[in-house]
Write a protein that holds these residues in place. Structure first.
Motif, PDB file in Angstrom:
ATOM      1  N   ILE B 447       0.830  -1.203   0.000  1.00  0.00           N
ATOM      2  CA  ILE B 447       0.000   0.000   0.000  1.00  0.00           C
ATOM      3  C   ILE B 447       0.869   1.259   0.000  1.00  0.00           C
ATOM      4  O   ILE B 447       0.604   2.207  -0.742  1.00  0.00           O
ATOM      5  CB  ILE B 447      -0.929  -0.012   1.222  1.00  0.00           C
ATOM      6  N   CYS B 474      -7.888   0.799   1.960  1.00  0.00           N
ATOM      7  CA  CYS B 474      -6.977  -0.352   1.912  1.00  0.00           C
ATOM      8  C   CYS B 474      -6.390  -0.638   3.285  1.00  0.00           C
ATOM      9  O   CYS B 474      -6.322  -1.789   3.724  1.00  0.00           O
ATOM     10  CB  CYS B 474      -5.829  -0.080   0.942  1.00  0.00           C
ATOM     11  N   ALA B 477      -8.918  -2.071   5.581  1.00  0.00           N
ATOM     12  CA  ALA B 477      -9.190  -3.476   5.246  1.00  0.00           C
ATOM     13  C   ALA B 477      -8.092  -4.372   5.798  1.00  0.00           C
ATOM     14  O   ALA B 477      -8.361  -5.438   6.357  1.00  0.00           O
ATOM     15  CB  ALA B 477      -9.308  -3.638   3.742  1.00  0.00           C
ATOM     16  N   ASN B 478      -6.834  -3.906   5.664  1.00  0.00           N
ATOM     17  CA  ASN B 478      -5.728  -4.696   6.195  1.00  0.00           C
ATOM     18  C   ASN B 478      -5.812  -4.814   7.702  1.00  0.00           C
ATOM     19  O   ASN B 478      -5.559  -5.878   8.266  1.00  0.00           O
ATOM     20  CB  ASN B 478      -4.391  -4.063   5.795  1.00  0.00           C
ATOM     21  N   ALA B 498     -14.265  -8.599   1.748  1.00  0.00           N
ATOM     22  CA  ALA B 498     -13.421  -8.552   0.557  1.00  0.00           C
ATOM     23  C   ALA B 498     -14.133  -7.835  -0.580  1.00  0.00           C
ATOM     24  O   ALA B 498     -13.581  -6.934  -1.223  1.00  0.00           O
ATOM     25  CB  ALA B 498     -13.033  -9.967   0.127  1.00  0.00           C
ATOM     26  N   THR B 501     -14.406  -4.123   0.116  1.00  0.00           N
ATOM     27  CA  THR B 501     -13.136  -3.431  -0.075  1.00  0.00           C
ATOM     28  C   THR B 501     -12.833  -3.250  -1.562  1.00  0.00           C
ATOM     29  O   THR B 501     -12.499  -2.147  -2.009  1.00  0.00           O
ATOM     30  CB  THR B 501     -11.989  -4.221   0.590  1.00  0.00           C
ATOM     31  N   ILE B 505     -12.545   0.383  -3.382  1.00  0.00           N
ATOM     32  CA  ILE B 505     -11.321   0.799  -4.071  1.00  0.00           C
ATOM     33  C   ILE B 505     -11.645   1.154  -5.520  1.00  0.00           C
ATOM     34  O   ILE B 505     -11.239   2.201  -6.040  1.00  0.00           O
ATOM     35  CB  ILE B 505     -10.252  -0.319  -4.045  1.00  0.00           C
ATOM     36  N   THR B 548      -3.525  -7.326  -5.095  1.00  0.00           N
ATOM     37  CA  THR B 548      -2.899  -7.515  -3.791  1.00  0.00           C
ATOM     38  C   THR B 548      -3.954  -7.660  -2.697  1.00  0.00           C
ATOM     39  O   THR B 548      -3.868  -8.546  -1.844  1.00  0.00           O
ATOM     40  CB  THR B 548      -1.986  -6.312  -3.460  1.00  0.00           C
ATOM     41  N   GLU B 549      -4.930  -6.764  -2.750  1.00  0.00           N
ATOM     42  CA  GLU B 549      -5.988  -6.826  -1.737  1.00  0.00           C
ATOM     43  C   GLU B 549      -6.759  -8.143  -1.824  1.00  0.00           C
ATOM     44  O   GLU B 549      -7.053  -8.768  -0.816  1.00  0.00           O
ATOM     45  CB  GLU B 549      -6.955  -5.646  -1.910  1.00  0.00           C
ATOM     46  N   LYS B 552      -4.838 -10.877  -0.248  1.00  0.00           N
ATOM     47  CA  LYS B 552      -4.834 -10.832   1.226  1.00  0.00           C
ATOM     48  C   LYS B 552      -6.096 -11.493   1.779  1.00  0.00           C
ATOM     49  O   LYS B 552      -6.040 -12.241   2.758  1.00  0.00           O
ATOM     50  CB  LYS B 552      -4.759  -9.384   1.706  1.00  0.00           C
TER      51      LYS B 552
END
Lengths: 219, 599
Positions: B447, B474, B477-478, B498, B501, B505, B548-549, B552
């Motif tokens: 990020i 982001c 969310a992480n 998910a 998010t 985004i 990437t998100e 995760k």
């Protein structure tokens, strides 16, 4: 956030001079909040809220908040299309903003397709008048203008919340009335009015109703 | 169609309870028809082979109606009561019609010297000895009633090869007396009219919502009748081409139960016939389940073996398979139903309609649970994307893009010769600048890295757009993922988080592209190459960020042990793909904006 359960979606557009309070009006209407300071709108911003008309039909209002700044004028014109209602917004304490209302109105008439929209004349910043501010646009002349064009008129305050709800309710009800009367219809390719999701409590009813026809499609 | 099937069945119901004579008569009638058919083996028509297919179709359609019936039956007992007063008129009307038909058929088919009544009696007696043991007669009266309601019609239909559609028609007409004169028309007409009527029946409640409750009730009653009758119809029609003998067996075992009209015709045809010892049969007449069908068939096969053609059993098997297929259609509670049928063959107690009813209830329950679940938790990606104003920004960006295309068109049209070529070359160059390299998609990015690169890009094009909100999403969310303990969050929670998010985004990304477009258009000094370069870079970073998100979330998901996890992992990647597509589309829409700046 808007609940995704509604019967219709109406697209309304807010137009008027820069700094008259369009974004503040919408912010109060959708969030119930008033921001003392806000950035000028870039191009167009969006708000949404669910509202009920008199017979309980739930309407999702998709609100297009246009930039009042002159430099965005050529861009915002392209957003007019597909609106079913237009709020002509002026500042009660700014005479020139009221004087420009006829221009905004003709602009809207020219660009809003394919149907004539429901107009409403909305005066903003009514709270300033009560707090020693200088009223420049009298209620009477605004009312006269509205009557002259056969449109709804109301004075509001996004700070106190005065009449904010009523302004949107009136336009929504009028659009809905025109649907009922058959003047407006849900049409493909026109986003002014769309049908929404049905309510969960009517789900069973719909299911029961649909059942006799089901064999034809799934078997 | 004032008079519906439901009234009709009511009448059957009443008759079964009160008038046992009718049952007797119907038994005789079917025996009569057995005789008829046997006598006319040679007249068997090949054309009938095409009919079963159609029947099956109908059958399937009706089958699911059949399963709906039980609920409306329960729900509206009053309606049923209300219909009773009309009951007895219809069958009486039909009597004469059917009588005519039967008589005509008999005249056509039977040898002149044949006595109509006596063979019928004879056969009837034979059958009661051969086919029905004392045990088998002990069916529950209720079951008998239920089944006779449903099988009321099919007997008429399959009574005789050549006349069968006529009778079918006559039977149908009984529900719409206005069209009675049609009854003796050709076979094809009958079929089509049947189907039309069928549709009418089904759609009526939808078209006239005012008296929904009543109509619906009517139609489901009607469909109930049609469903079973056509099911049996299929069976009997299929059998028709096995051999005439078999046909009659099935008829006499399935179908016999008591078509009102036939019963009454029969009354007239065989008035002199004694009815004393038919009481036992009366009970059994209406009640049929598959086990009885099978036993009836096999016994008849034994006794009339010589008449059965060799392929008969195969066809029977085919009938069985098709019937089973029909029964299984749309039935998630299949196992239960099978168990029921097995049980059925032993105890003969639970009947088909009960099995179907339970299967239907189970299916409905499951369906309802699924709906509840989806209402409670799951919002799909598109809804979330819309909630975050992504869709409307995309739409506005499209409008903007279109505006620019129109501008470009106007310029192009006003030019000619070299200047036109120059312009087109410029436009093409801008387009090339905006080409996204495709192999970078797989890169992951942190990020912070993304934030830094994008901030630099935004500075390059010096317009006040900001992705700060997106990076906040982001990071949140992480944080959520780091804090989410698997004991407290389930598969659905993670999946939903998910999607939300990703949708957020994407919505912000599209919004910022939209803003970028607006701001670039009102910007005084444009630098197309820089703009293109920065926007291409931003787009690439955004796509990496989405991936990437998504990874995760799927990593977190794969820590869970559940069957649905894989499905949700797939779905997250699918929606991540959608997100990337939206972002890329949004970027493509900016190309005309850049082109306008270049000319």
């Amino acid at each position: 956030m808007v609940e995704p359960i509604f019967d219709y979606q109406f697209r309304l557009i807010l137009i008027g001079d820069s700094t008259v309070g369009k974004s503040s009006l919408l912010k109060y209407f959708t969030d119930g909040k008033f921001a003392e300071v806000s950035d000028p709108t870039v191009g167009v911003d969006f708000f949404a809220r669910l509202i009920e008309v008199k017979d309980g039909t739930r309407i999702k209002l998709q609100l297009w908040d246009t930039a009042g700044q002159e430099r965005f004028r050529s861009i915002t014109k392209s957003y007019y299309r597909n609106s079913v209602g237009a709020l002509l917004v002026y500042d009660i304490c700014n005479m020139s903003s009221f004087e420009h209302v006829p221009q905004w109105m003709s602009e809207a008439k020219r660009h809003i397709e394919p149907h004539r929209p429901v107009f409403a004349l909305v005066g903003c910043k009514a709270d300033l008048v009560n707090n020693g501010g200088q009223r420049e646009v009298s209620k009477e002349e605004a009312k006269a203008f509205a009557d002259n064009h056969g449109i709804y008129f109301i004075e509001t305050s996004a700070k106190s919340g005065l009449n904010v709800e009523d302004a949107f309710k009136a336009v929504t009800q009028e659009v809905y009335n025109r649907i009922q009367s058959g003047e407006y219809k849900v049409e493909d390719g026109w986003d002014g009015i769309k049908t929404g999701f049905s309510r969960p409590n009517s789900l069973d009813y719909h299911l029961a109703e649909a059942e006799p026809a089901r064999p034809s499609c799934c078997l | 169609m004032e008079t519906s099937d439901s009234e009709y069945f009511e009448s059957a119901d009443e008759d079964l309870e009160s008038d046992t004579e009718d049952n007797t008569r119907s038994k005789k009638t079917s025996n009569l028809s057995v005789k008829n058919v046997e006598k006319n083996l040679e007249n068997l028509k090949i054309e009938h082979i095409r009919e079963p297919e159609q029947n099956i179709k109908e059958n399937r359609m009706e089958y699911s109606d059949l399963s709906n019936t039980s609920s409306s039956e329960k729900a509206n007992p009053d309606d049923n009561l209300l219909m009773k007063p009309k009951i007895n008129q219809e069958p009486i009307n039909n009597n004469s019609n059917n009588k005519e038909i039967v008589e005509q058929v008999l005249k056509d088919k039977l040898p002149e010297d044949h006595n109509l009544n006596k063979p019928a009696i004879q056969l009837n007696e034979d059958k009661s000895e051969d086919l029905w043991d004392e045990d088998e007669l002990n069916w529950e009266l209720e079951a008998a009633r239920e089944f006779s309601e449903s099988t009321l019609k099919c007997t008429v239909v399959s009574k005789n090869d050549d006349s069968d559609w006529n009778d079918f028609n006559a039977d149908w007409e009984s529900e719409s007396p206005s069209s009675l004169p049609l009854q003796e028309d050709g076979t094809k007409m009958v079929q089509s009219s049947t189907q039309e009527s069928l549709w009418e029946n089904e759609w009526e409640p939808l078209e006239e919502p005012e008296d929904k409750s009543i109509k619906q009730n009517e139609s489901s009653w009607g469909n109930w009748g049609w469903g079973v009758s056509s099911l049996l119809n299929t069976a009997s029609s299929l059998t028709n081409h096995v051999s005439q003998g078999l046909t009659t067996v099935i008829e006499s075992s399935i179908g016999i139960p008591q078509p009102e009209e036939l019963a009454k015709i029969n009354k007239e045809l065989s008035k002199q016939e004694p009815t004393e010892d038919k009481q036992k049969n009366d009970n059994s007449v209406g009640a049929f389940d598959l086990s009885n069908l099978v036993s009836g068939v096999s016994k008849f096969v034994e006794t009339t073996g010589s008449k059965v053609i060799t392929g008969g059993l195969d066809t029977l098997e085919a009938i069985g398979k098709k019937t089973a297929a029909v029964i299984q259609e749309g039935d998630p509670g299949l196992k239960k139903k099978r168990a029921f049928l097995k049980l059925d063959s032993i105890t003969a107690k639970p009947n088909l309609s009960q099995a179907l009813r339970e299967a239907k209830e189970k299916a409905e329950e499951k369906c309802y649970e699924q709906q509840l679940q989806s209402k409670r938790k799951i919002k799909n990606y598109e809804t979330l994307f819309d909630d975050h104003q992504g869709l409307v920004h995309l739409e506005a960006l499209e409008m903007l893009s279109k505006l620019c295309l129109i501008k470009l068109d106007n310029i192009t049209n006003s030019l000619s010769g070299d200047s036109l070529n120059d312009l087109q070359e410029t436009l093409e160059q801008v387009k090339e600048l905006c080409e996204l390299s495709e192999d970078e998609e797989e890169d992951k990015i942190s990020i912070d890295q993304a934030d830094e690169i994008i901030s630099n890009c935004v500075k390059e094009i010096s317009i006040p757009i900001s992705y700060g909100k997106m990076f906040t999403v982001c990071r949140e969310a992480n944080g959520w993922l780091d804090n989410a303990k698997l004991e407290f969050v389930d598969n659905i929670d993670i999946h939903q988080q998910a999607l939300d998010t990703l949708a957020q985004i994407t919505a912000i990304a599209v919004e910022q592209f939209h803003k970028a477009g607006e701001l670039l258009l009102v910007k005084d000094h444009r630098s197309t190459a820089d703009e293109a370069d920065s926007l291409v870079q931003i787009t690439t970073i955004l796509k990496s960020l989405i991936l990437t998100e998504a990874e995760k979330f799927t990593e977190k998901l794969s820590c869970l042990k559940s069957d649905e996890v894989n499905e949700n992992i797939t779905n997250i990647f699918f929606e991540a793909g959608n997100s990337a597509t939206y972002i890329q589309d949004a970027f493509q829409l900016l190309i005309p904006v850049l082109q306008v700046g270049a000319v």
